[in-house]
Design an enzyme around this catalytic site. Structure first.
Site, PDB file in Angstrom:
ATOM      1  N   ASN A  63       1.046  -1.120  -0.004  1.00 21.93           N
ATOM      2  CA  ASN A  63      -0.009  -0.121   0.012  1.00 21.93           C
ATOM      3  C   ASN A  63       0.775   1.198   0.120  1.00 21.93           C
ATOM      4  OD1 ASN A  63      -1.561   2.256   0.756  1.00 21.93           O
ATOM      5  ND2 ASN A  63      -2.893   0.969   2.014  1.00 21.93           N
ATOM      6  N   VAL A  64       0.946   2.006  -0.987  1.00 19.21           N
ATOM      7  CA  VAL A  64       2.022   3.059  -1.268  1.00 19.21           C
ATOM      8  C   VAL A  64       1.497   4.241  -0.226  1.00 19.21           C
ATOM      9  CG1 VAL A  64       2.481   2.608  -3.660  1.00 19.21           C
ATOM     10  CG2 VAL A  64       0.745   4.160  -3.204  1.00 19.21           C
ATOM     11  N   ASN A  90       4.491   4.410 -10.986  1.00 17.30           N
ATOM     12  CA  ASN A  90       3.295   4.202 -11.640  1.00 17.30           C
ATOM     13  C   ASN A  90       1.813   4.362 -11.024  1.00 17.30           C
ATOM     14  OD1 ASN A  90       1.941   3.341 -14.381  1.00 17.30           O
ATOM     15  ND2 ASN A  90       1.077   2.095 -13.126  1.00 17.30           N
ATOM     16  N   TYR A 156      -6.933  16.001  -8.970  1.00 13.65           N
ATOM     17  CA  TYR A 156      -5.973  15.285  -9.875  1.00 13.65           C
ATOM     18  C   TYR A 156      -5.167  16.186 -10.857  1.00 13.65           C
ATOM     19  CZ  TYR A 156      -4.471  11.885 -13.628  1.00 13.65           C
ATOM     20  OH  TYR A 156      -3.777  10.990 -14.481  1.00 13.65           O
TER      21      TYR A 156
END
Length: 246
Positions: A63-64, A90, A156
């Site tokens: 889990n980044v 990514n 975003y």
């Protein structure tokens, strides 16, 4: 010799979509891979596909957003391969074009936690290894939303602008250690996740009049990871069919 022969590469978000395409393409070029993703089952499938084809890959669930897990990811990679040559950041999420007034603080925070802070943390974890080696490459997947606003979502768009700014900082400071840091800015790319959404989306604003393919992004990433790109540093390369020029 293959273009990435024996290069040890970590790819986050590598179990599906662009990340999967990048992993498979890197393996074909001789890279030794860590398939890092939250979805361990799919990551194992990608790794097994590479191994079955004669390559070398390990799946790793991460889990980044969890710093401790990122530490373990780096330790696992060094334990398996002894070095880290390429970090391809990514992993990312999308806000479905949510404008500012409709963006909750939770959405904003999640977008920056995954799209920006994870890149910051992972970069800081691999940089000491690369500095010690005297070489390395970091590739950040940004977006055309990091270059133009158009009618994209607030969080975003802001997060991808941040990725580009951070990429330029890294490139300016750490190039002297033999490390090249670049970003890729994809336009609309066809993946299993976006395929249905794109069925009804027009392409008339793209001069090439089509959407991109994940394999095309992977080919660009291979170039940036390879020694062919040894003079590329701090570049933010668009791969959008010309979308940002009109």
């Amino acid at each position: 010799m293959s273009r990435l022969e024996n290069k040890v590469c970590i790819i986050t978000g590598a179990a599906s979509g662009m990340g999967e395409s990048e992993a498979l393409a890197f393996a074909q070029q001789g890279a030794r891979l860590i398939i890092a993703d939250l979805n361990l089952e799919q990551a194992n499938q990608v790794a097994q596909q590479i191994v079955n084809a004669g390559g070398e890959a390990f799946a790793y669930q991460v889990n980044v957003t969890e710093l401790e897990q990122l530490h373990h990811l780096i330790e696992f990679t060094v334990e398996k391969f002894g070095r880290i040559d390429v970090l391809l950041n990514n992993a990312g999420i999308f806000d479905k074009y949510t404008n500012s007034l409709d963006t909750s603080e939770e959405l904003w925070d999640a977008m920056f936690e995954i799209n920006v802070k994870a890149i910051f943390r992972l970069s800081n974890l691999v940089l000491p290894k690369m500095i010690e080696q005297g070489s390395g490459a970091i590739i950040n997947i940004a977006s055309v939303a990091g270059l133009v606003a158009q009618m994209g979502g607030a969080s975003y768009t802001a997060s991808k602008h941040a990725v580009i700014g951070y990429t330029k900082h890294l490139a300016a400071v750490y190039a002297k250690h033999g490390i090249k840091i670049n970003a890729i800015c994809p336009g609309t790319i066809r993946t299993p996740m976006t395929a249905k959404m794109l069925e009804t989306r027009p392409t008339d604003k793209i001069p090439l009049d089509r959407f991109g393919e994940a394999s095309e992004v992977a080919e660009l990433a291979i170039f940036l990871a390879s020694d062919e790109a040894r003079f590329m540093n701090g570049s933010c390369i668009t791969i959008d069919g010309g979308y940002t020029i009109v």
